[in-house]
Design an enzyme around this catalytic site. Sequence first.
Site, short mmCIF file in Angstrom:
data_model
loop_
_atom_site.label_atom_id
_atom_site.label_comp_id
_atom_site.label_asym_id
_atom_site.label_seq_id
_atom_site.Cartn_x
_atom_site.Cartn_y
_atom_site.Cartn_z
N PHE A 258 1.11 -9.32 -16.99
CA PHE A 258 0.67 -9.79 -15.99
C PHE A 258 0.14 -11.67 -15.78
O PHE A 258 0.02 -11.91 -17.38
CB PHE A 258 -0.09 -8.90 -15.16
N GLN B 15 -6.23 -17.49 -2.55
CA GLN B 15 -5.31 -17.12 -3.08
C GLN B 15 -3.99 -17.19 -2.18
O GLN B 15 -3.94 -16.36 -1.41
CB GLN B 15 -5.49 -15.68 -3.74
N HIS C 51 -0.16 -16.60 -3.21
CA HIS C 51 0.62 -15.62 -4.07
C HIS C 51 2.10 -15.87 -3.74
O HIS C 51 2.43 -16.74 -3.45
CB HIS C 51 0.80 -13.74 -3.95
N LEU D 258 4.26 -9.02 -0.42
CA LEU D 258 4.86 -9.50 -1.69
C LEU D 258 5.19 -8.42 -2.69
O LEU D 258 6.22 -7.56 -2.47
CB LEU D 258 2.81 -8.80 -1.78
N GLU E 81 3.77 -9.49 -9.12
CA GLU E 81 3.78 -10.86 -10.73
C GLU E 81 4.62 -9.73 -11.67
O GLU E 81 4.74 -10.01 -12.72
CB GLU E 81 2.73 -10.39 -10.95
N ARG F 178 -1.66 -17.45 -10.53
CA ARG F 178 -0.93 -18.16 -9.36
C ARG F 178 -1.31 -19.26 -8.56
O ARG F 178 0.06 -19.28 -8.01
CB ARG F 178 -1.95 -16.78 -8.69
N HIS G 7 -2.94 -14.56 0.69
CA HIS G 7 -3.14 -13.22 -1.00
C HIS G 7 -4.71 -12.45 -0.40
O HIS G 7 -5.16 -11.68 -0.38
CB HIS G 7 -2.25 -13.47 -1.94
N ARG H 209 -7.87 -16.14 -9.09
CA ARG H 209 -8.22 -14.85 -9.12
C ARG H 209 -7.01 -14.11 -10.09
O ARG H 209 -5.76 -14.79 -9.62
CB ARG H 209 -8.10 -13.99 -8.33
C1 LIG Z 1 0.28 -6.87 -0.76
C2 LIG Z 1 -1.03 -6.61 -1.54
C3 LIG Z 1 -0.19 -6.46 -3.29
C4 LIG Z 1 -1.25 -6.39 -4.31
N1 LIG Z 1 -1.39 -6.00 -5.58
C5 LIG Z 1 -2.83 -7.13 -6.57
C6 LIG Z 1 -2.96 -5.70 -7.67
O1 LIG Z 1 -1.24 -5.59 -8.58
N2 LIG Z 1 -3.57 -5.63 -8.25
C7 LIG Z 1 -4.71 -6.55 -7.99
O2 LIG Z 1 -5.57 -5.73 -8.96
N3 LIG Z 1 -4.89 -6.15 -6.86
C8 LIG Z 1 -3.88 -6.61 -5.85
N4 LIG Z 1 -3.91 -6.69 -4.62
C9 LIG Z 1 -5.86 -7.01 -4.46
C10 LIG Z 1 -6.13 -5.77 -3.89
O3 LIG Z 1 -5.62 -4.47 -3.39
C11 LIG Z 1 -6.71 -6.04 -2.45
O4 LIG Z 1 -7.76 -6.90 -2.98
C12 LIG Z 1 -8.07 -4.59 -2.56
O5 LIG Z 1 -6.91 -3.98 -2.28
C13 LIG Z 1 -8.90 -4.81 -1.78
O6 LIG Z 1 -9.85 -3.99 -1.55
P1 LIG Z 1 -10.50 -3.29 -0.56
O7 LIG Z 1 -11.90 -1.95 -1.16
O8 LIG Z 1 -11.63 -4.18 -1.42
O9 LIG Z 1 -10.26 -3.51 0.50
P2 LIG Z 1 -9.31 -3.09 1.55
O10 LIG Z 1 -8.03 -1.76 0.71
O11 LIG Z 1 -9.20 -3.36 1.96
O12 LIG Z 1 -9.94 -1.93 2.01
C14 LIG Z 1 -10.23 -2.05 3.71
C15 LIG Z 1 -11.00 -0.99 4.59
O13 LIG Z 1 -12.35 -1.82 5.54
C16 LIG Z 1 -12.51 -0.78 6.26
N5 LIG Z 1 -12.94 -1.53 7.38
C17 LIG Z 1 -12.49 -3.15 8.06
N6 LIG Z 1 -13.14 -3.46 8.29
C18 LIG Z 1 -13.75 -2.76 9.30
C19 LIG Z 1 -14.63 -2.04 10.24
N7 LIG Z 1 -15.14 -3.62 11.12
N8 LIG Z 1 -15.01 -0.85 10.25
C20 LIG Z 1 -15.10 0.17 9.80
N9 LIG Z 1 -14.33 -0.51 8.26
C21 LIG Z 1 -13.77 -1.13 8.43
C22 LIG Z 1 -10.42 -0.53 6.39
O14 LIG Z 1 -10.58 0.51 7.13
C23 LIG Z 1 -10.61 -0.28 4.82
O15 LIG Z 1 -10.94 1.02 5.02
C24 LIG Z 1 -2.70 -7.19 -3.65
C25 LIG Z 1 -3.09 -7.04 -1.96
C26 LIG Z 1 -2.11 -7.21 -1.95
C27 LIG Z 1 -2.70 -7.34 0.25
#
Ligand SMILES: Cc1cc2nc3c(=O)[nH]c(=O)nc-3n(C[C@H](O)[C@H](O)[C@H](O)COP(=O)(O)OP(=O)(O)OC[C@H]3O[C@@H](n4cnc5c(N)ncnc54)[C@H](O)[C@@H]3O)c2cc1C
Lengths: 154, 136, 592, 240
Positions: free
Chosen positions: C116, C236, C238, C248, C251, C282, C363, C405
């Site tokens: 990666f 970031q 991507h 997306l 990578e 990135r 991203h 990141r």
């Molecule tokens: C397409 C893509 C691919 C990625 N690939 C990778 C990878 O390969 N490896 C890696 O390490 N990272 C990757 N990332 C980054 C990583 O996936 C995210 O940064 C991470 O999943 C964020 O997780 P989280 O738990 O913080 O939030 P999220 O999974 O975004 O969850 C947010 C939660 O908050 C809730 N929420 C939001 N606002 C409110 C509100 N006002 N009231 C109640 N609930 C709310 C939502 O319902 C949701 O449940 C990727 C990101 C993307 C977009």
Amino acid sequence: MSSLILTVRESIRYRGRSGQYSWLAHRLSGLAILFFLVIHVWDTANAFFWPQAYVWSLALFKNPLFGLGEIGVMAAVLYHAFNGTRITILDFKPEWWRHQRLSSLITWTLFFLVFIPIAVLMLSAMIGHCSELASAGDSCLRIPAFSEFAQYAR
Amino acid sequence: MAAITEKTSDRMTVRRVQIEGNRERYAWLFMRLSGVAMLVLAVGHMVIQHVLNSSTNLTLQFVAVQWSSWGWKAYDIFLLWMAIPHGIRGLFNILSDYVHNPGLKRTIGILLTLFVVATVIWATIAISLFDSAMIP
Amino acid sequence: MKTHVFDAVIIGAGGAGLMTALYASRGANVAVISKLYPTRSHTGTAQGGIGAALGNVEEDHWEWHAYDTVKGSDYLADQDAVDVLCKEAIDTVVELEHMGLPFDRLPNGRISQRRFGGHTNNETGKPVMRACHAADRTGHMILQTLYQQCIKNRVNFFDEYHVIDLIRVDDTIRGVVAYELATGEMHVFHSKAVHFATGGWGRCWEVTSNAHSLTGDGTAICLRNGVPLEDMEFFQFHPTGIFKLGILITEGVRGEGGILVNGQGERFMERYAPTIKDLASRDVVSRAIFMEVQAGRGINGQNYVHLDVRPETVNKYNELAGDPRRIDRAYIESKLPDIADFTRTYLGIDPVEEPMPVQPTAHYAMGGIPTDVDGRVLIGAGDRVLNGLYAAGECACVSVHGANRLGTNSLVDLVVFGRRSGRHMAEYCREAELLPLPTGTGEALQTEFNRLRHGTGSIKPFELRNKMQKTMTDNVGVFRTEETMTKAIEDLRQLRHDYNTRMHIDDKGQRYNTDLLEAWELGCLLELAEVTAVSARARKESRGGHAREDFPERNDDDWLKHTLCARNEDGSYSLDYKPVVLGRYEPKKRVY
Amino acid sequence: MQATLRIRRFNPETDKKPWWGEYTLENVHRTDTVLDLLHRIKWEQDGTLTLRRSCAHGVCGSDAMRINGANALACKTLVSRLGVKGNEIKIQVEPILGLPVEKDLIVDMEPFFDHYRAVLPYFITDQPVPADGRERLQSQVDRERFDDTTKCILCAACTSSCPSFWADDRYIGPAAIVQAHRFVFDSRDEGMNERLDVLADTFGVWKCRTIFNCTNACPRDIQVTEAIAEVKQAITSGKV
Ligand SMILES: Cc1cc2nc3c(=O)[nH]c(=O)nc-3n(C[C@H](O)[C@H](O)[C@H](O)COP(=O)(O)OP(=O)(O)OC[C@H]3O[C@@H](n4cnc5c(N)ncnc54)[C@H](O)[C@@H]3O)c2cc1C
Ligand code: HEM
Ligand code: SF4
Ligand code: F3S
Ligand code: FES
């Protein structure tokens, strides 16, 4: 009951594919066969219990209206049998479900290949029977009277 | 770093499971097994009785000839035992899709079972006791 | 208004929220509140993998992972936190496996790992296989696995409840206010502790890999409740989003040997990162693409390049590099099935036969709610702990990602710091008292919601959102200057003004009023966009994801520090700074 | 091109019965998704149009709906696939069937998730973790066996396309069976007896009449019917 209406309506409206139509055909054919079979079994049992009624029904069933029904039941049995076999094979060979489209296609093809000649045979027998009666001054559409078969009364 | 060169088995792990007895499961199997049996019996019956011998010239005498042999009697009895339960079970499956009231569903089940039993017994008696010699 | 009482409430059911819930629920009565059904969270879209120095394929050490992370961060990450991240990554990944996560396997039955961007063997500088993965749906499997465990442990869920405010009295936390989507009713969740895990805010930009729901709610709520936000200028881009759509392309594609090609058919990354080429971090790759496009070397002169993972290309370059690996169609289908599905669905392109058109896509938010390594929210330059308030995941800033990141590190961040904050929260709740709710809780929000609902202006929210996204993309994108950012700030102020005075929505109803909630979310986005622009304009250097044309060099003397941006009573923003925690690795120039 | 959308609308606060709303959009491209079009209607024409969505690229499972008669994800259905005629396209959008409609395209998902939870959709084992503190081992063939069903995003497109489920919503449904399959065939999991007991029950797998709508509807291309057949086979053979 609302679920019955929903299912019937949506089974027609929902844009399912071969699987949905196969299922509908299987279900309808199964019901059709069952309907015929139940009558057929009770009727045939009369050959022993009540020969007069049996013989009368034999004559009745020669009526082309019943004849057409018989061709329908033939179609139902053939389709139901082929499709039932298809389902059974796939059920025991899950990985073949990937080819369900192909399998329904084969089933339908097989069905038509077998059914069409049979239908022709059955139809010609029926027509032959009617023309025979017609030349004898009778009509195959006539409903036979029960009393005609009094010699079979027990 | 030797680990990477090792290899786990290529055979799939297969394990035994214990599942409580269940009527549904046997009914499902029965539908398929009886279906396969009927592929021969029912289709054969249809072809012989309704194509090779058209019902337009079917007579009691013809039946008598056939049922003078125990082979044909057995064939028909066997078909009967497969077809009626298969068909009625099929009907029950369809009904139970729409009848959600457990009590009503049970009642229907009982009635249909009685019907199967009655039909099968009645017809079996007829076929097996049928005496070809009695037919004029 | 209904009131519910719990020891702790967790807002967000992505990877971070669920991991926190799992651990917190072992010692406290917790509720998870999420505006989406948990399995819809954006963690589910993460593709490539989760980084951990398991060393299953080749030699690896967590210290190498730490170095790569710090280097990737352009030395802005706090090195004590990075150590925690990389050390505990190993343990957490194994724990995920123990929870049933179906990782891909090596022939010897261990978790499979792949290359990666930015992850290297520290001795040779060559890419190392560190990303543990389940095909290209690692995030999906993490999200599913954690949700499954939460069900098993009977965690309380409040699905489709939007949290809209925090109840903070002076320096104590009393709970949150939420809006129930189904009924339009306000609920008060009265608790000792509150944890935000609401994810990112990529929807500030036009082309983004982020979901429509990623609107930075939790981060904005904290900002409004007096928590200065850290390092918001670092967002970031991507390098490989599908052209125009932003979807997306992981990578992992380059990890499996895919390369980037410009309009002249040249593998241009050889010029920008001679050692690890397409697997540079990135920010480097995004800038390279941007520069190729600026120089007129995009495909057909347009603003995209090609990502080529056709077996013949990959095998050719592997052969050139003396790498014995060869790939074929079946390999791509099994390692990158979802990517192949995306390109086939949205582009009609089969990646085995054609290169994919890609451009940088907004991203990931490196910045956010400042926390310590136990997820406790920190206030201001003095790192004052706000007892009972926690954050983890993308909405938070520990800071382990610094200015940029590394791929795979976000998923690690979620589970490592989710776990730590969950533990800490359970312990905190054991001792803490449930303080009474202040009178009039939620009334201000009722008023705000009524204002939104019954606004009589002439502008619809989507017009404001489009304008915001456009100005952010044009002016606060991959490259920035003083001038563009000033323009953005002016635009955003105007938009915020319009938002407050001239907007109306169509749906005045109570039940499932998504129109209303989208409008409210827009308020969060506008605020975070402006904080980003304000923080960015002040930082007069280029570092990681923050690249300025007018200050192209990194400047450690003046800017090796974290930005803190606070919201003032009058709605303006003020900046402050705090030092970066250094450690084993001295800042040096970043070459890949 | 021009698109005409017929959308099944229902607002519980104002409508007694569902009705069809018609909307016309200009400048529609072949590469637009149905979600794009719905968004344009919601944003530009009628903000009261209500639907669920999040990721917009077919991985979160929010926006299963019935498009031109069959279930699909709005964000994964491109205009070009819907039968463009000349410079025009007609698209019909309805909520999925068999779950109570709450508003417009939103249905109550609770019954669906109840069925999901009924199959114990989580890893169960009594085996202690390996003493070296590392991962459990699993061979590649064993991992491969349940790969397909790990892709499920719980979008409900399958369950709500199944006539057997429309007929009786107590049928556990293809989605729940897919979720159970993912664990039953995982060599590390030991909950197969409990799970198969649920699935062997009256409202379990036997209600599946192999209609195949589920497999056609699945946006993740999961071989749903095949998975169900494998579960049936496991139950009848007593082997997994
Ligand atoms: C397409 C893509 C691919 C990625 N690939 C990778 C990878 O390969 N490896 C890696 O390490 N990272 C990757 N990332 C980054 C990583 O996936 C995210 O940064 C991470 O999943 C964020 O997780 P989280 O738990 O913080 O939030 P999220 O999974 O975004 O969850 C947010 C939660 O908050 C809730 N929420 C939001 N606002 C409110 C509100 N006002 N009231 C109640 N609930 C709310 C939502 O319902 C949701 O449940 C990727 C990101 C993307 C977009
Ligand atoms: C000729 C060979 C036959 C075969 C191979 C066969 C096979 C099958 C199979 C496999 C099923 C189960 C379908 C399912 O569970 O999805 C079935 C259902 C059924 N069969 Fe048959 N069958 C045959 C003959 C008959 C006969 C003679 C009757 C009538 C008496 C009949 C009536 C039915 C009915 C009513 C159903 C239920 C349909 C449904 O649930 O939709 N079948 N058949
Ligand atoms: S099996 Fe497919 S259609 Fe069914 S819920 Fe899962 S992803 Fe959706
Ligand atoms: S549509 Fe229904 S009947 Fe079975 S094959 Fe699919 S679950
Ligand atoms: S919006 Fe996520 S699946 Fe369609």
